[in-house]
Design a protein around this motif. Structure first.
Motif, short mmCIF file in Angstrom:
data_model
loop_
_atom_site.label_atom_id
_atom_site.label_comp_id
_atom_site.label_asym_id
_atom_site.label_seq_id
_atom_site.Cartn_x
_atom_site.Cartn_y
_atom_site.Cartn_z
N ASN A 96 -11.09 -10.75 -3.46
CA ASN A 96 -10.45 -11.11 -2.20
C ASN A 96 -9.19 -10.29 -1.97
OD1 ASN A 96 -12.31 -13.12 -1.40
ND2 ASN A 96 -11.34 -14.61 -2.74
N GLY A 97 -8.48 -9.98 -3.05
CA GLY A 97 -7.29 -9.13 -2.94
C GLY A 97 -7.64 -7.74 -2.43
N TYR A 98 -8.76 -7.20 -2.89
CA TYR A 98 -9.20 -5.88 -2.42
C TYR A 98 -9.69 -5.93 -0.97
CZ TYR A 98 -8.60 -3.79 -7.01
OH TYR A 98 -8.05 -3.31 -8.18
N PHE A 99 -10.32 -7.05 -0.57
CA PHE A 99 -10.69 -7.23 0.84
C PHE A 99 -9.44 -7.15 1.72
CE2 PHE A 99 -14.74 -9.93 -0.04
CZ PHE A 99 -15.44 -8.77 -0.32
N THR A 100 -8.40 -7.88 1.31
CA THR A 100 -7.15 -7.88 2.06
C THR A 100 -6.52 -6.50 2.08
OG1 THR A 100 -6.65 -10.22 1.66
CG2 THR A 100 -4.77 -8.77 2.04
N LEU A 101 -6.53 -5.83 0.95
CA LEU A 101 -5.97 -4.48 0.87
C LEU A 101 -6.68 -3.54 1.83
CD1 LEU A 101 -4.05 -2.45 -0.51
CD2 LEU A 101 -5.82 -2.14 -2.26
N ALA A 102 -8.00 -3.64 1.93
CA ALA A 102 -8.75 -2.78 2.83
C ALA A 102 -8.33 -3.00 4.28
CB ALA A 102 -10.25 -3.04 2.67
N ALA A 103 -8.08 -4.27 4.66
CA ALA A 103 -7.63 -4.57 6.02
C ALA A 103 -6.24 -3.99 6.27
CB ALA A 103 -7.63 -6.08 6.25
N ILE A 104 -5.36 -4.10 5.29
CA ILE A 104 -4.01 -3.57 5.42
C ILE A 104 -4.02 -2.06 5.58
CG2 ILE A 104 -1.85 -3.20 4.16
CD1 ILE A 104 -2.29 -5.99 2.90
N ARG A 105 -4.87 -1.40 4.80
CA ARG A 105 -4.85 0.05 4.78
C ARG A 105 -5.47 0.67 6.04
NH1 ARG A 105 -6.84 3.33 1.04
NH2 ARG A 105 -4.98 4.66 1.12
N ARG A 106 -6.03 -0.16 6.91
CA ARG A 106 -6.40 0.37 8.22
C ARG A 106 -5.17 0.69 9.07
NH1 ARG A 106 -10.27 -4.00 8.26
NH2 ARG A 106 -9.01 -5.11 9.80
N HIS A 107 -4.03 0.11 8.66
CA HIS A 107 -2.80 0.27 9.45
C HIS A 107 -1.65 0.90 8.65
CE1 HIS A 107 -4.44 -2.28 12.69
NE2 HIS A 107 -4.98 -2.97 11.71
N ALA A 108 -1.68 0.77 7.34
CA ALA A 108 -0.62 1.34 6.49
C ALA A 108 -1.24 1.73 5.16
CB ALA A 108 0.50 0.32 6.28
N SER A 109 -1.05 2.98 4.76
CA SER A 109 -1.75 3.49 3.58
C SER A 109 -0.88 3.59 2.33
CB SER A 109 -2.34 4.88 3.88
OG SER A 109 -1.31 5.78 4.26
N HIS A 110 0.44 3.50 2.49
CA HIS A 110 1.33 3.65 1.33
C HIS A 110 2.71 3.11 1.69
CE1 HIS A 110 2.04 7.24 3.79
NE2 HIS A 110 3.28 7.19 3.32
N GLY A 111 3.61 3.12 0.71
CA GLY A 111 4.98 2.67 0.94
C GLY A 111 5.33 1.45 0.10
N ARG A 112 6.25 0.64 0.60
CA ARG A 112 6.68 -0.57 -0.10
C ARG A 112 5.99 -1.78 0.51
NH1 ARG A 112 12.23 1.41 0.75
NH2 ARG A 112 12.97 2.46 -1.15
N LYS A 255 -13.83 -15.68 2.55
CA LYS A 255 -13.46 -15.39 1.16
C LYS A 255 -14.70 -15.44 0.28
CE LYS A 255 -8.76 -17.26 1.39
NZ LYS A 255 -7.81 -18.28 0.86
N ILE A 256 -14.60 -14.82 -0.88
CA ILE A 256 -15.66 -14.86 -1.87
C ILE A 256 -15.19 -15.68 -3.07
CG2 ILE A 256 -14.96 -12.68 -2.98
CD1 ILE A 256 -17.98 -12.14 -3.39
N PHE A 257 -16.02 -16.67 -3.46
CA PHE A 257 -15.77 -17.46 -4.65
C PHE A 257 -17.12 -17.76 -5.30
CE2 PHE A 257 -11.85 -18.79 -2.31
CZ PHE A 257 -10.92 -18.36 -3.25
#
Length: 303
Positions: A96-112, A255-257
């Motif tokens: 689920n963390g990687y699912f969220t990361l993929a959504a975030i990286r559509r808009h921001a790829s690096h940084g803090r 979510k996946i469980f």
């Protein structure tokens, strides 16, 4: 209200528009026994029932618990919780963390990146491949897991007390957190301050207008003593705009469980509902198999 009661309960106004004019949506008074139950403040709680009085503001439509437990009681509950079952789903929570990361990286790829209410740190662990990560978590038990098992240093200071620098983060995340905070508008304004120009806020929260919420109404699993606010896409967008954000996308969030975990979420519902599902899971030995499920009552928002 008596002096004794005022030590536990507090009346609040609408956090979005400031009005003090709401109609009751659902009400199931909390007993003294339920108030003492620490499971109410666990992410993995399977106990749904007494959640107090939930009202909807007649002016802006925001739904919230009123009256509610006083702030010091809420803070104490979160700092002392030990959710030992949370990490039992470590694999699925990592996915689920990687699912969220993929959504975030559509808009921001690096940084803090700052994760508020990061729990055991699974999202931070996924995100640190691309971002310099920091987390905030009130539970000492969860922070201990993040440090020992994942090598993450997580702060214990609440957001508005942390005093992060202006324009410091590229991404801030709140996954199943904003519904728990006592002043979501103030927290969103603080996030706006610490985000860089063009920075991204990613949040997930239950959707009061979602399909499951509409079908189950006062028996919806999203109604919990620990939830203080209940958003829908309209009120969430309005609050974000008031805090200085522009909503970029809002979509249903699944979510996946494991099948076993999903089954445990409904074990306290009537057997007519949970029995057939339990029979299938047990008969076909599906407990450890993964299942992605979108119950259409949780929303992912990027702003």
């Amino acid at each position: 209200m008596s002096e004794a009661a005022s030590l536990i309960w507090e009346e609040v106004r609408c956090n979005l528009c400031g009005a003090d004019d709401g109609r009751t949506l659902y009400e199931r008074p909390m007993s003294e026994e339920s108030l003492k139950n620490p499971r109410d403040f666990l992410a993995t709680t399977d106990q749904f029932g007494d959640y107090g009085r939930i009202i909807r503001c007649r002016h802006c439509g925001l739904a919230y618990t009123n009256p509610r437990l006083a702030f010091d009681r809420i803070l104490q509950s979160y700092t002392q919780t030990e959710d030992t079952e949370y990490a039992e789903e470590a694999e699925s929570r990592s996915i689920n963390g990687y699912f969220t990361l993929a959504a975030i990286r559509r808009h921001a790829s690096h940084g803090r990146l700052l994760d508020i209410g990061c729990a055991h740190g699974f999202l931070l662990n996924a995100a640190r491949v691309y971002f310099d990560v920091q987390g905030i978590e009130l539970s000492a038990h969860a922070r201990g897991y993040a440090k020992k098992q994942l090598g993450l240093e997580v702060g214990a200071t609440p957001l508005r007390d942390a005093k992060f620098p202006d324009a410091h983060f590229d991404v801030v995340t709140m996954v199943d957190v904003i519904e728990h905070v006592t002043d979501p508008l103030a927290d969103l304004k603080e996030i706006r301050r610490i985000l860089k120009p063009g920075g991204i806020l990613y949040l997930v929260t239950p959707d009061l207008s979602g399909l499951a919420a509409k079908l189950l109404r006062g028996r919806w699993w999203g109604l919990r003593p620990a939830h203080l606010y209940y958003f829908d896409p309209k009120t969430m967008s309005a609050m974000l705009e008031k805090a200085g954000f522009e909503t970029l996308e809002t979509r249903s969030f699944g979510k996946i469980f494991t099948y076993g975990y999903w089954l445990s979420r409904i074990q306290n519902y009537p057997r007519l509902f949970s029995g057939p599902i339990g029979w299938d899971v047990n008969s076909f030995n599906l407990h450890e198999k993964f299942l992605y499920l979108d119950t259409r009552d949780s929303m992912q928002v990027i702003a």
